[in-house]
Design a protein around this motif. Structure first.
Motif, PDB file in Angstrom:
ATOM      1  N   GLU A  66      66.057  36.891  57.458  1.00 28.67           N
ATOM      2  CA  GLU A  66      66.000  35.668  56.738  1.00 28.67           C
ATOM      3  C   GLU A  66      66.278  36.313  54.953  1.00 28.67           C
ATOM      4  O   GLU A  66      65.554  37.477  54.819  1.00 28.67           O
ATOM      5  CB  GLU A  66      65.104  34.518  56.402  1.00 28.67           C
TER       6      GLU A  66
ATOM      7  N   LYS B  44      63.250  32.929  50.284  1.00 32.81           N
ATOM      8  CA  LYS B  44      63.873  32.194  49.514  1.00 32.81           C
ATOM      9  C   LYS B  44      63.816  31.678  48.297  1.00 32.81           C
ATOM     10  O   LYS B  44      62.514  32.289  47.868  1.00 32.81           O
ATOM     11  CB  LYS B  44      62.942  30.472  49.841  1.00 32.81           C
TER      12      LYS B  44
ATOM     13  N   ARG C 226      69.367  22.504  42.371  1.00 31.70           N
ATOM     14  CA  ARG C 226      70.404  23.657  43.012  1.00 31.70           C
ATOM     15  C   ARG C 226      70.603  24.456  42.437  1.00 31.70           C
ATOM     16  O   ARG C 226      70.256  26.278  42.117  1.00 31.70           O
ATOM     17  CB  ARG C 226      70.832  23.732  44.822  1.00 31.70           C
TER      18      ARG C 226
ATOM     19  N   ASN D  13      68.178  28.100  45.713  1.00 30.08           N
ATOM     20  CA  ASN D  13      67.835  27.235  46.979  1.00 30.08           C
ATOM     21  C   ASN D  13      67.338  26.005  46.357  1.00 30.08           C
ATOM     22  O   ASN D  13      67.953  24.863  47.068  1.00 30.08           O
ATOM     23  CB  ASN D  13      66.741  27.939  47.665  1.00 30.08           C
TER      24      ASN D  13
ATOM     25  N   GLY E 277      58.884  25.817  49.320  1.00 31.02           N
ATOM     26  CA  GLY E 277      58.547  26.171  50.602  1.00 31.02           C
ATOM     27  C   GLY E 277      57.036  26.630  51.235  1.00 31.02           C
ATOM     28  O   GLY E 277      56.916  27.040  52.235  1.00 31.02           O
TER      29      GLY E 277
ATOM     30  N   SER F 264      57.792  36.894  55.658  1.00 33.66           N
ATOM     31  CA  SER F 264      58.677  35.810  54.997  1.00 33.66           C
ATOM     32  C   SER F 264      58.479  35.713  53.742  1.00 33.66           C
ATOM     33  O   SER F 264      57.256  35.416  53.103  1.00 33.66           O
ATOM     34  CB  SER F 264      58.183  34.574  55.791  1.00 33.66           C
TER      35      SER F 264
ATOM     36  N   VAL G 256      59.096  33.774  49.844  1.00 35.87           N
ATOM     37  CA  VAL G 256      59.427  32.434  48.601  1.00 35.87           C
ATOM     38  C   VAL G 256      59.262  33.587  47.130  1.00 35.87           C
ATOM     39  O   VAL G 256      57.814  33.543  47.105  1.00 35.87           O
ATOM     40  CB  VAL G 256      59.019  31.221  48.924  1.00 35.87           C
TER      41      VAL G 256
ATOM     42  N   LYS H 232      67.269  36.576  45.426  1.00 37.90           N
ATOM     43  CA  LYS H 232      67.391  36.158  46.798  1.00 37.90           C
ATOM     44  C   LYS H 232      68.842  36.561  47.770  1.00 37.90           C
ATOM     45  O   LYS H 232      69.375  36.204  48.529  1.00 37.90           O
ATOM     46  CB  LYS H 232      68.148  34.038  46.043  1.00 37.90           C
TER      47      LYS H 232
END
Length: 410
Positions: A6, A9, A37, A61, A78, A320, A322, A348
């Motif tokens: 992934e 974000k 966005r 995002n 997020g 993960s 953000v 990103k």
């Protein structure tokens, strides 16, 4: 065990013009577009027709402006998804990036006068991501019926390239170590057990009170350090096949970066000038890491600063992540806002590979069971394709003892 790859974000938050900017009559040059966005940055040079000759548009995002309150920001940025992942055994990080006075601490922690008050226990409209996530975590732990959780917290800062424990200020400078299982970590950091949301809030408030801050012309409460709040969430469940306990080690880290600043704007001098130099060098290295990962180069300079060492797992690693990019809309800071947005745009493109964090032996058993289940499914399908009856479904399930002599997965 591991999910699909992934990308980081990236969420952009544009604060309103502050009192100083309003008093100067500053023009707004950063605006959100209707799709939620994209945003547009107008340059300061005007052409012969009275229009800006330098227009830049970026797509992320999510983008939010001053019309989004703290609750709306939390719902859309997020963090709730990161909380869910940490509760499921993954590592997750959210970090706020931007120039000084752009709204990073307000987004991460909330309005400072509110959150450091002794009577504050949460629930204020101006509180940031941390107290809202604390409630979400503790409520989820209370609702859990198929597992139980252990929650711990630590809080530290990187000040003038020194790592300092915000919960134990007398401990002095701490060292960053590296191990095969943990990667880079802070040695001898005080980690506090939290049994309820109030315990977690006290850790958060104590860390906020002890962080280095100072006042200059751009920001009355300028953070002079990078602060990191780490929540360690152990999820313990019973394996239905063996009756043994299986522990997954989730982690959620909030990173409030000190803001980049220019001395001609901030007016810093003396000790603050030294702090500014260290902050800017650290952020420069972070920018190098982001740019290197964006270009997919083979060597990434993680080891050039303490900040990038500790963010290594979040940038191109197994967490993960953000990124919250905070900007001022003022024309006076157009160049700084563009720098922030350009780094955010590169970030990103960075790809992470989140993995559930487990003990190596438990991970080995888990992986072998997955392989056995997959092979059984393939065997059944093959027999059906050839018109043969399915195999005996009463085959015993492998147990940890069956794999006792096997080498753990590194």
């Amino acid at each position: 065990m591991s999910g699909a790859q992934e990308n980081i974000k990236v969420v952009v938050r544009i604060r309103p013009l502050n009192d100083l900017e309003l008093s100067r009559g500053d023009k707004k040059v950063v605006t959100c577009l209707q799709d939620g966005r994209s945003l547009r940055v107008e340059g300061g040079v005007m052409d012969d027709f009275g229009k800006s000759s330098q227009l830049r548009e970026f797509t992320f995002n999510t983008v939010m402006d001053e019309g989004e309150d703290q609750k709306g920001f939390y719902d859309k940025c997020g963090v709730q998804e990161l909380v869910s992942k940490a509760l499921s055994g993954y590592s997750a990080t959210i970090f706020a990036y931007g120039q000084t006075g752009s709204g990073k601490t307000y987004s991460v922690s909330g309005k400072e006068e509110v959150i450091v008050d002794d009577s504050y226990t949460g629930g204020h409209a101006k509180e940031g991501m941390v107290p809202r996530a604390a409630r979400q975590i503790c409520e989820a732990m209370e609702r859990a019926s198929e597992c139980r959780y252990n929650l711990k917290a630590a809080c530290y800062e990187i000040y003038n390239e020194q790592v300092l424990d915000l919960l134990n200020p007398d401990s002095g400078q701490l060292q960053i170590r590296e191990s095969q299982s943990q990667g880079f970590f802070v040695e001898n950091l005080l980690v506090v057990e939290c049994h309820a949301v109030n315990d977690l809030m006290e850790v958060f408030k104590e860390g906020t009170r002890n962080r280095h801050v100072a006042s200059h012309t751009m920001n009355r409460d300028s953070s002079r350090s990078h602060s990191l709040l780490c929540l360690y969430i152990d999820r313990i469940a019973t394996d239905p096949e063996t009756g043994e306990e299986l522990t997954q080690y989730g982690k959620l880290t909030f990173v409030d970066l000190a803001g980049s600043e220019r001395l001609k704007y901030s007016g810093s001098s003396g000790e603050m000038m030294k702090e500014t130099g260290n902050i800017n060098r650290s952020l420069f290295t972070l920018g190098k890491v982001i740019s290197t990962l964006d270009k997919a180069e083979s060597f990434v300079p993680y080891r050039e600063s303490k900040l990038t060492k500790l963010l290594m797992d979040s940038l191109g690693g197994s967490s993960s992540c953000v990124m919250v990019a905070c900007c001022s809309p003022s024309a006076k800071y157009t160049e700084e806002s563009l720098n922030t947005l350009q780094y955010a745009y590169r970030a990103k493109n960075i790809t992470n590979s989140p993995v559930i964090q487990m003990d190596s032996t438990q991970r080995l058993v888990f992986q072998l069971r997955q392989e056995v289940a997959q092979l059984r499914a393939e065997n059944i399908q093959l027999r059906l394709d050839k018109g043969l009856p399915p195999p005996d479904r009463g085959l015993p399930t492998p147990t940890p003892a069956d794999f006792k002599q096997m080498r753990p997965v590194p």
